[in-house]
Design a protein around this motif. Structure first.
Motif, mmCIF file in Angstrom:
data_model
loop_
_atom_site.group_PDB
_atom_site.id
_atom_site.type_symbol
_atom_site.label_atom_id
_atom_site.label_comp_id
_atom_site.label_asym_id
_atom_site.label_seq_id
_atom_site.Cartn_x
_atom_site.Cartn_y
_atom_site.Cartn_z
ATOM 1 N N ASN A 34 -12.266 9.983 1.925
ATOM 2 C CA ASN A 34 -11.755 9.179 3.036
ATOM 3 C C ASN A 34 -12.630 7.953 3.268
ATOM 4 N N PHE A 35 -13.925 8.127 3.146
ATOM 5 C CA PHE A 35 -14.840 6.999 3.301
ATOM 6 C C PHE A 35 -14.556 5.944 2.233
ATOM 7 N N GLY A 36 -14.357 6.387 1.000
ATOM 8 C CA GLY A 36 -14.043 5.467 -0.083
ATOM 9 C C GLY A 36 -12.728 4.735 0.152
ATOM 10 N N ALA A 37 -11.726 5.458 0.643
ATOM 11 C CA ALA A 37 -10.427 4.838 0.925
ATOM 12 C C ALA A 37 -10.548 3.837 2.072
ATOM 13 N N ASP A 38 -11.372 4.151 3.068
ATOM 14 C CA ASP A 38 -11.604 3.216 4.174
ATOM 15 C C ASP A 38 -12.287 1.948 3.671
ATOM 16 N N GLU A 39 -13.273 2.111 2.800
ATOM 17 C CA GLU A 39 -13.993 0.961 2.272
ATOM 18 C C GLU A 39 -13.076 0.045 1.468
ATOM 19 N N LYS A 40 -12.111 0.645 0.757
ATOM 20 C CA LYS A 40 -11.175 -0.139 -0.036
ATOM 21 C C LYS A 40 -9.989 -0.628 0.802
ATOM 22 N N LYS A 41 -9.966 -0.221 2.082
ATOM 23 C CA LYS A 41 -8.894 -0.599 3.016
ATOM 24 C C LYS A 41 -7.521 -0.199 2.488
ATOM 25 N N LEU A 42 -7.428 1.019 1.939
ATOM 26 C CA LEU A 42 -6.172 1.517 1.411
ATOM 27 C C LEU A 42 -5.318 2.107 2.522
ATOM 28 N N THR A 43 -4.010 1.929 2.404
ATOM 29 C CA THR A 43 -3.073 2.504 3.371
ATOM 30 C C THR A 43 -1.867 3.060 2.624
ATOM 31 N N GLY A 44 -1.121 3.892 3.303
ATOM 32 C CA GLY A 44 0.139 4.410 2.769
ATOM 33 C C GLY A 44 -0.007 5.190 1.481
ATOM 34 N N ALA A 45 0.919 4.901 0.553
ATOM 35 C CA ALA A 45 0.972 5.632 -0.715
ATOM 36 C C ALA A 45 -0.278 5.396 -1.560
ATOM 37 N N ALA A 46 -0.833 4.196 -1.504
ATOM 38 C CA ALA A 46 -2.044 3.914 -2.286
ATOM 39 C C ALA A 46 -3.202 4.782 -1.811
ATOM 40 N N ARG A 47 -3.343 4.939 -0.492
ATOM 41 C CA ARG A 47 -4.410 5.775 0.065
ATOM 42 C C ARG A 47 -4.203 7.241 -0.316
#
Length: 74
Positions: A34-47
């Motif tokens: 989740n931290f990695g996804a937050d850093e990459k600013k991913l949302t939706g299907a990409a996250r």
């Protein structure tokens, strides 16, 4: 911004104290993903895809494969 840097520094410090023989719990792994996804600013299907790949229990190669050193093949 400062809070993220503080969290990143704390996470890095915590990871330095973990011995390599200890496996992360599923919750710890999810928190890291989740931290990695937050850093990459991913949302939706990409996250969702990123977290699914991140939390999967498989070893995947990182980066390009290096050619073996020595004589070239003939």
């Amino acid at each position: 911004m400062m809070a993220r840097l503080t969290v990143a520094a704390a996470l890095a410090a915590a990871l330095l104290h973990v011995t390599p023989t200890l496996a992360a719990t599923p919750q710890e792994k999810l928190d890291t993903c989740n931290f990695g996804a937050d850093e990459k600013k991913l949302t939706g299907a990409a996250r969702k895809s990123f977290i699914a790949k991140c939390t999967a229990d498989r070893d995947s190669p990182r980066g390009k494969q290096m050619a073996p050193k020595g004589k070239p093949a003939q």
